[in-house]
Design an enzyme around this catalytic site. Structure first.
Site, PDB file in Angstrom:
ATOM      1  N   HIS A   1       9.451   1.514   2.152  1.00 25.31           N
ATOM      2  CA  HIS A   1      10.595   1.356   1.252  1.00 25.31           C
ATOM      3  C   HIS A   1      10.455   2.370   0.129  1.00 25.31           C
ATOM      4  CE1 HIS A   1       7.635  -0.662  -1.202  1.00 25.31           C
ATOM      5  NE2 HIS A   1       7.436  -1.588  -0.271  1.00 25.31           N
TER       6      HIS A   1
ATOM      7  N   HIS B   1       6.973   2.969  -1.490  1.00 27.63           N
ATOM      8  CA  HIS B   1       6.087   3.883  -0.755  1.00 27.63           C
ATOM      9  C   HIS B   1       6.572   5.328  -0.917  1.00 27.63           C
ATOM     10  CE1 HIS B   1       5.769   0.136   1.878  1.00 27.63           C
ATOM     11  NE2 HIS B   1       4.510   0.353   1.566  1.00 27.63           N
TER      12      HIS B   1
ATOM     13  N   GLN C   1      -8.080  -6.852   6.657  1.00 26.54           N
ATOM     14  CA  GLN C   1      -7.740  -7.272   5.293  1.00 26.54           C
ATOM     15  C   GLN C   1      -6.835  -8.494   5.288  1.00 26.54           C
ATOM     16  OE1 GLN C   1      -5.744  -3.408   4.335  1.00 26.54           O
ATOM     17  NE2 GLN C   1      -4.270  -4.681   3.248  1.00 26.54           N
TER      18      GLN C   1
HETATM   19  P1  AMP Z   1       1.278  -1.369   1.607  1.00 29.78           P
HETATM   20  O1  AMP Z   1       2.036  -0.694   2.706  1.00 29.78           O
HETATM   21  O2  AMP Z   1       1.897  -2.643   1.143  1.00 29.78           O
HETATM   22  O3  AMP Z   1      -0.206  -1.475   1.902  1.00 29.78           O
HETATM   23  O4  AMP Z   1       1.379  -0.406   0.349  1.00 29.78           O
HETATM   24  C1  AMP Z   1       0.966   0.925   0.434  1.00 29.78           C
HETATM   25  C2  AMP Z   1       0.926   1.505  -0.957  1.00 29.78           C
HETATM   26  O5  AMP Z   1       2.235   1.440  -1.528  1.00 29.78           O
HETATM   27  C3  AMP Z   1      -0.003   0.747  -1.912  1.00 29.78           C
HETATM   28  O6  AMP Z   1      -0.684   1.683  -2.738  1.00 29.78           O
HETATM   29  C4  AMP Z   1       0.963  -0.095  -2.704  1.00 29.78           C
HETATM   30  O7  AMP Z   1       0.484  -0.417  -4.002  1.00 29.78           O
HETATM   31  C5  AMP Z   1       2.155   0.840  -2.792  1.00 29.78           C
HETATM   32  N1  AMP Z   1       3.385   0.085  -3.078  1.00 29.78           N
HETATM   33  C6  AMP Z   1       3.924  -0.925  -2.358  1.00 29.78           C
HETATM   34  N2  AMP Z   1       5.035  -1.401  -2.961  1.00 29.78           N
HETATM   35  C7  AMP Z   1       5.181  -0.683  -4.101  1.00 29.78           C
HETATM   36  C8  AMP Z   1       6.129  -0.706  -5.172  1.00 29.78           C
HETATM   37  N3  AMP Z   1       7.147  -1.556  -5.198  1.00 29.78           N
HETATM   38  N4  AMP Z   1       5.968   0.188  -6.174  1.00 29.78           N
HETATM   39  C9  AMP Z   1       4.924   1.062  -6.186  1.00 29.78           C
HETATM   40  N5  AMP Z   1       3.994   1.121  -5.197  1.00 29.78           N
HETATM   41  C10 AMP Z   1       4.125   0.266  -4.180  1.00 29.78           C
END
Ligand code: AMP
Length: 281
Positions: free
Chosen positions: A34, A37, A61
């Site tokens: 989204h 990312h 995890q």
């Molecule tokens: P994930 O795919 O949930 O493991 O997230 C991958 C990376 O995207 C991680 O570093 C998250 O902290 C970051 N991330 C996910 N959602 C957001 C958001 N709304 N704002 C900023 N970073 C995000």
């Protein structure tokens, strides 16, 4: 944009960048991308010559009763989005590629800061994150790695083991991306029903309200209690509402910058958010 699914392929794709000493930026994700990312990728694009994004739903995890099996896997759509924001290499390995067939006997455990907040609710979660991120760092060998402040505790854990283990890269934290109604973007928002999605922004609203209260000198414990009550009345099951210093130390009195943390469930969907509140005299 290239897509690699093996470590060998990734190494081959990165070899020209390495030999010409290009600055490599890396954004680890679990996919179902989204704008949150994509903003990390845009930041990597701005600061680096070559941008690598990994998409890997990391089994170690997830707890036994969590959503590993159902976690949304949307590689094709993710690839389109990544091409649009200028990603150079997508690394999308299988579980076998990442963990092989022999048992893993090494763990990476960051103490203290993981025995708190999400670490209490999700035992083993941050060890799983630390292991996969370290493996990915060794595969990509980036100069810069980008993580969201949405997962504030995760970012702190990563900064800690990078420093403790002298991993030669710089970690960059990127601010939270929110929907126009304030809800922090998350792949898990897709689990919400229409009704729950309307309720979900109350998390951010209650954090903003708390910020106002702190600035009006309402006591910190009372402010946290108010957030809990607002969320409970709106139908959330609250996991925790806490305040910590920027370094994640406990704090009783608002006498320095704080981060307010919320983890709460709507139905079976667990949402997290946080807000930094500046202390001004
Ligand atoms: P994930 O795919 O949930 O493991 O997230 C991958 C990376 O995207 C991680 O570093 C998250 O902290 C970051 N991330 C996910 N959602 C957001 C958001 N709304 N704002 C900023 N970073 C995000």
């Amino acid at each position: 944009m290239k897509t690699e699914t093996t470590i060998q392929g990734l190494t081959a794709s990165l070899s020209p960048a390495r030999s010409s000493r290009k600055i490599i930026g890396f954004v680890p994700t679990m996919g179902n991308l989204h704008e949150g990312h994509l903003n990390l990728v845009r930041e990597a694009r701005r600061l680096c010559d070559v941008v690598v994004v990994s998409i890997f739903v990391n089994p170690i995890q997830f707890g036994p009763n969590e959503d590993f099996e159902n976690y949304p896997r949307t590689l094709e759509h993710d690839s389109h989005l990544l091409a649009e924001v200028g990603c150079d290499i997508v690394f999308a390995p299988s579980v076998e590629q990442m963990y092989g067939h022999k048992p893993r006997l090494t763990n990476i455990s960051v103490s203290d800061i993981t025995n708190d907040l999400c670490g209490l609710q999700r035992p083993g979660h941050f060890d799983g994150v630390a292991v996969v991120v370290t493996k990915l760092f060794n595969m990509v060998q980036p100069n810069f790695a980008f993580f969201g402040q949405k997962d504030y505790q995760q970012l702190a854990v990563i900064r800690q083991f990078v420093r403790d283990l002298n991993i030669p890269l710089e970690v960059i934290g990127v601010p939270i991306t929110r929907a126009t109604d304030g809800l922090a973007l998350s792949s898990r928002n897709g689990y919400l029903t229409e009704e729950q999605r309307k309720t979900a922004p109350i998390i951010f609203q209650s954090l903003k309200e708390a910020e106002q209260q702190l600035k009006q000198a309402v006591n910190l414990a009372e402010v946290l209690e108010n957030i809990k009550q607002t969320l409970t009345q709106a139908g959330f099951i609250v996991d925790y509402v806490e305040a910590r210093t920027l370094d994640l130390d406990k704090i009783e009195v608002f006498n320095q910058d704080v981060v307010l943390f919320v983890a709460a469930k709507l139905g079976t969907t667990r949402l997290i958010d946080n807000l930094q509140v500046k202390y001004t005299v």
